[in-house]
Design a protein around this motif. Structure first.
Motif, mmCIF file in Angstrom:
data_model
loop_
_atom_site.group_PDB
_atom_site.id
_atom_site.type_symbol
_atom_site.label_atom_id
_atom_site.label_comp_id
_atom_site.label_asym_id
_atom_site.label_seq_id
_atom_site.Cartn_x
_atom_site.Cartn_y
_atom_site.Cartn_z
ATOM 1 N N PRO A 4 0.822 -1.206 0.000
ATOM 2 C CA PRO A 4 0.000 0.000 0.000
ATOM 3 C C PRO A 4 0.863 1.266 0.000
ATOM 4 N N SER A 5 0.315 2.321 -0.578
ATOM 5 C CA SER A 5 0.974 3.622 -0.522
ATOM 6 C C SER A 5 0.724 4.235 0.854
ATOM 7 N N GLN A 6 1.430 5.330 1.132
ATOM 8 C CA GLN A 6 1.214 6.053 2.388
ATOM 9 C C GLN A 6 -0.244 6.486 2.497
ATOM 10 N N ASP A 7 -0.803 6.989 1.407
ATOM 11 C CA ASP A 7 -2.207 7.406 1.414
ATOM 12 C C ASP A 7 -3.140 6.229 1.685
ATOM 13 N N GLU A 42 -5.059 8.895 21.899
ATOM 14 C CA GLU A 42 -4.372 10.143 21.568
ATOM 15 C C GLU A 42 -4.270 10.367 20.060
ATOM 16 N N TYR A 43 -4.558 9.340 19.279
ATOM 17 C CA TYR A 43 -4.519 9.464 17.818
ATOM 18 C C TYR A 43 -5.892 9.726 17.205
ATOM 19 N N ASP A 44 -6.925 9.767 18.028
ATOM 20 C CA ASP A 44 -8.285 9.953 17.501
ATOM 21 C C ASP A 44 -8.390 11.178 16.594
ATOM 22 N N HIS A 45 -7.781 12.286 17.004
ATOM 23 C CA HIS A 45 -7.875 13.513 16.202
ATOM 24 C C HIS A 45 -7.292 13.320 14.801
ATOM 25 N N ALA A 46 -6.236 12.528 14.676
ATOM 26 C CA ALA A 46 -5.595 12.291 13.377
ATOM 27 C C ALA A 46 -6.412 11.348 12.506
ATOM 28 N N THR A 56 -1.303 15.613 6.007
ATOM 29 C CA THR A 56 -0.419 15.970 7.123
ATOM 30 C C THR A 56 0.967 15.358 6.956
ATOM 31 N N ASN A 57 1.958 16.187 7.212
ATOM 32 C CA ASN A 57 3.350 15.739 7.196
ATOM 33 C C ASN A 57 3.811 15.620 8.645
ATOM 34 N N TYR A 58 4.091 14.419 9.076
ATOM 35 C CA TYR A 58 4.548 14.178 10.440
ATOM 36 C C TYR A 58 6.066 14.217 10.432
ATOM 37 N N SER A 59 6.602 15.331 10.882
ATOM 38 C CA SER A 59 8.037 15.554 10.834
ATOM 39 C C SER A 59 8.693 15.202 12.155
ATOM 40 N N PRO A 67 1.141 8.906 13.824
ATOM 41 C CA PRO A 67 0.228 7.887 14.347
ATOM 42 C C PRO A 67 0.016 6.730 13.379
ATOM 43 N N PHE A 68 0.109 7.001 12.080
ATOM 44 C CA PHE A 68 -0.115 5.957 11.085
ATOM 45 C C PHE A 68 1.061 4.984 11.036
ATOM 46 N N LEU A 69 2.255 5.494 11.199
ATOM 47 C CA LEU A 69 3.429 4.631 11.284
ATOM 48 C C LEU A 69 3.363 3.796 12.550
ATOM 49 N N HIS A 70 3.018 4.425 13.655
ATOM 50 C CA HIS A 70 2.946 3.720 14.936
ATOM 51 C C HIS A 70 1.910 2.592 14.881
#
Length: 142
Positions: A4-7, A42-46, A56-59, A67-70
């Motif tokens: 899958p892609s990041q999206d 804590e990731y609900d907002h994302a 969103t760019n998580y830098s 949160p998506f990587l985690h």
């Protein structure tokens, strides 16, 4: 092999979040993801806004956790444990869960090792070293 892609990954977790809160039927993979989503409120907002999630760019430089990587790493580790690949990850995860009295913390310990293996692979240009990964996990069991 599913690649899958990041999206795609972000849309998957957002859709799982939506279905979870709408009390809709989840696929087996979504059920596993939903368990980890529920353990990370804590990731609900994302996860609420798919389009914002995709944009969103998580830098790391800004100290942001992705949160998506985690959540993806939790999902990956769950799969590894379910099929015991790499060999002995299942018993190491069980030992870590007993040591920390928490499956979640065991995953976070394993996640550190998984992240290090991936980082080393990317830095060296070599394939991921599964033996170094399991060795690192087993060291945390001691």
């Amino acid at each position: 092999m599913f690649n899958p892609s990041q999206d795609d990954v972000r849309r998957f977790f957002c859709e799982t979040f939506r279905k979870l809160h709408a009390k809709e039927i989840l696929t087996p993979l979504e059920s596993i993801a939903a368990d980890w989503i529920q353990q990370h409120p804590e990731y609900d907002h994302a996860l609420r806004d798919v389009e914002a999630a995709v944009q969103t760019n998580y830098s790391v430089d800004q100290g942001q956790t992705n949160p998506f990587l985690h959540l993806s790493m939790h999902l990956s580790i769950s799969e590894q444990i379910s099929v015991d690949q790499p060999r002995s990850i299942q018993s190491a995860a069980r030992q870590l869960a007993q040591r920390y009295n928490s499956e979640h913390e065991a995953h976070h310990q394993i996640m550190e090792c998984l992240g290090e293996m991936i980082w080393n692979s990317q830095r060296s240009g070599l394939p991921p070293d599964g033996q170094a990964y399991i060795d690192a996990v087993q060291k945390r069991c001691r």
